[in-house]
Design a protein around this motif. Structure first.
Motif, PDB file in Angstrom:
ATOM      1  N   ASN A 171       0.918  -1.004  -0.113  1.00  0.00           N
ATOM      2  CA  ASN A 171       0.228  -0.341   0.137  1.00  0.00           C
ATOM      3  C   ASN A 171       0.836   1.063   0.032  1.00  0.00           C
ATOM      4  N   VAL A 172       1.742   1.383   0.338  1.00  0.00           N
ATOM      5  CA  VAL A 172       2.472   2.296  -0.367  1.00  0.00           C
ATOM      6  C   VAL A 172       3.323   3.397  -1.641  1.00  0.00           C
ATOM      7  N   LYS A 173       2.544   4.136  -1.795  1.00  0.00           N
ATOM      8  CA  LYS A 173       2.675   4.590  -3.057  1.00  0.00           C
ATOM      9  C   LYS A 173       4.202   5.128  -3.744  1.00  0.00           C
ATOM     10  N   MET A 174       4.218   4.764  -4.804  1.00  0.00           N
ATOM     11  CA  MET A 174       5.636   5.476  -4.460  1.00  0.00           C
ATOM     12  C   MET A 174       5.538   5.902  -6.214  1.00  0.00           C
ATOM     13  N   ARG A 175       6.372   7.347  -6.277  1.00  0.00           N
ATOM     14  CA  ARG A 175       6.241   7.977  -7.421  1.00  0.00           C
ATOM     15  C   ARG A 175       7.274   7.537  -8.684  1.00  0.00           C
ATOM     16  N   VAL A 176       6.995   7.273  -9.729  1.00  0.00           N
ATOM     17  CA  VAL A 176       7.778   6.212 -10.767  1.00  0.00           C
ATOM     18  C   VAL A 176       8.102   7.229 -11.938  1.00  0.00           C
ATOM     19  N   MET A 177       8.868   7.464 -12.495  1.00  0.00           N
ATOM     20  CA  MET A 177       8.616   8.025 -14.138  1.00  0.00           C
ATOM     21  C   MET A 177       7.830   8.048 -14.863  1.00  0.00           C
ATOM     22  N   ALA A 178       7.226   8.100 -16.520  1.00  0.00           N
ATOM     23  CA  ALA A 178       6.360   7.487 -17.207  1.00  0.00           C
ATOM     24  C   ALA A 178       7.192   6.334 -17.415  1.00  0.00           C
ATOM     25  N   SER A 179       7.528   5.265 -17.463  1.00  0.00           N
ATOM     26  CA  SER A 179       8.185   4.317 -17.835  1.00  0.00           C
ATOM     27  C   SER A 179       7.156   2.253 -17.182  1.00  0.00           C
ATOM     28  N   PRO A 180       6.350   1.663 -18.382  1.00  0.00           N
ATOM     29  CA  PRO A 180       5.832   0.914 -18.172  1.00  0.00           C
ATOM     30  C   PRO A 180       7.111  -0.194 -16.914  1.00  0.00           C
ATOM     31  N   MET A 181       8.379  -0.401 -17.626  1.00  0.00           N
ATOM     32  CA  MET A 181       8.866  -0.740 -16.815  1.00  0.00           C
ATOM     33  C   MET A 181       9.211  -0.613 -15.379  1.00  0.00           C
ATOM     34  N   LEU A 182       9.499   0.594 -15.189  1.00  0.00           N
ATOM     35  CA  LEU A 182       9.792   1.266 -13.657  1.00  0.00           C
ATOM     36  C   LEU A 182       8.086   0.868 -13.249  1.00  0.00           C
TER      37      LEU A 182
END
Length: 344
Positions: A171-182
């Motif tokens: 349930n931890v919302k982690m910001r990622v870049m807009a990359s499907p792999m990430l």
């Protein structure tokens, strides 16, 4: 008029002529534009400023390099487009964003790919026949020339609770870049991946729209993410790897001596930026600890890293699913190169 006066006048005219020639050469100096994905004072800025210094020295001032910090000319996607269109001569490009053109670039989103030894990574990222062969050729189809790659530092998690195992990411919302792999990587870790533009991360952390993010320490310090987080975690899963790009058609249209200046400068900058990023991250961590003494530092041990490594194993199949078999072949080739260098 005396002979002395005549000579004096001739000398003055000659001096004025030389001055005008000097001014003309300054006016005629060719400008190369270099755009960053990060702000002034960042690792990318250090690279670009050293690039500027070396190019201007090597060209005897005939070339002037102008460096544009983050936001001056747009977001990361805008910069690569401007380079491809020949508006900019140079830019940094994140591997996640470049993955839309060269799918095999997404290999750098696979956790635990790069070596823990940066001397190995230096060799791979500046000389790899896989990177500067098929991968670079793919970028050329978009008129992008891959000049170099380098890591800006180990990715560090900033969270408000300690994360030592995949279950801690529940349930931890982690910001990622807009990359499907990430996105898929953080799903495999057990987190809830949340794509957001870099410029919105601080506000999202502050407002609890997200619970954490990942970046090298220098970026965490310069963007002040430490102000809205309690824990910094070194997991060893990845280094933030960036590409240095130019326009392929522009480069090919340059005189041979200018191509040589670029090539020599890029080669010299390899070891320089590896050392610089290490120093930047060390200094910025000390600054964070000074500004926020209570922040908790967590370094996952080998056993804890192994749990995340195991959780992310499906990402190798996911890479092929998302980016195609060519990306899978690139992954295997790079893993072989890295393993061979580690044994030397």
């Amino acid at each position: 008029m005396s002979r002395f006066s005549t000579l004096k006048k001739a000398a003055l005219v000659a001096a004025m002529g030389l001055g005008l020639i000097g001014q003309a050469s300054l006016v005629a100096a060719e400008e190369w534009k270099f755009a960053l994905e990060e702000i002034s004072g960042s690792v990318q800025d250090a690279y670009a400023q050293k690039f500027k210094q070396l190019v201007e020295q090597k060209s005897d001032g005939k070339i002037s390099v102008t460096v544009y910090p983050y936001g001056a000319l747009g977001e990361s996607e805008d910069l690569t487009e401007l380079v491809a269109n020949g508006v900019l001569q140079f830019a940094h490009g994140s591997t996640g964003i470049l993955g839309s053109t060269a799918p095999s670039m997404q290999v750098f989103s696979v956790p635990y790919l790069l070596s823990q030894d940066n001397q190995v990574n230096l060799k791979v990222l500046t000389e790899s026949p896989t990177i500067y062969g098929p991968m670079a050729d793919k970028l050329k189809t978009r008129n992008l020339r891959l000049l170099s790659m380098y890591p800006e530092g180990e990715m560090v998690w900033t969270t408000n609770k300690v994360v030592r195992k995949p279950a801690d990411f529940d349930n931890v919302k982690m910001r990622v870049m807009a990359s499907p792999m990430l996105v898929e990587t953080y799903k495999s870790f057990g987190a809830v991946p949340t794509p957001l533009p870099y410029s919105e991360v601080y506000g999202a952390l502050q407002l609890k729209m997200i619970d954490g993010q990942e970046n090298p320490i220098f970026a965490i310090e310069e963007m002040k993410f430490y102000e809205v987080t309690d824990v910094l975690t070194w997991s060893g899963h990845q280094q933030f790897t960036v590409a240095v790009l130019s326009s392929e058609s522009w480069y090919q249209g340059l005189p041979a001596e200018q191509q040589k200046i670029i090539d020599e400068t890029v080669t010299e900058l390899g070891p320089y930026i590896f050392d610089t990023q290490a120093q930047y991250n060390k200094e910025r961590l000390a600054k964070i600890q000074q500004l926020k003494p209570g922040i908790e530092l967590v370094r996952l041990n080998e056993e804890e890293q192994a749990a995340f490594r195991k959780a992310s194993l499906p990402m190798r199949d996911k890479l092929v699913e998302l980016a195609g078999p060519e990306a899978g072949a690139t992954l295997q080739a790079l893993e072989k190169e890295i393993a061979a260098l580690e044994q030397q």
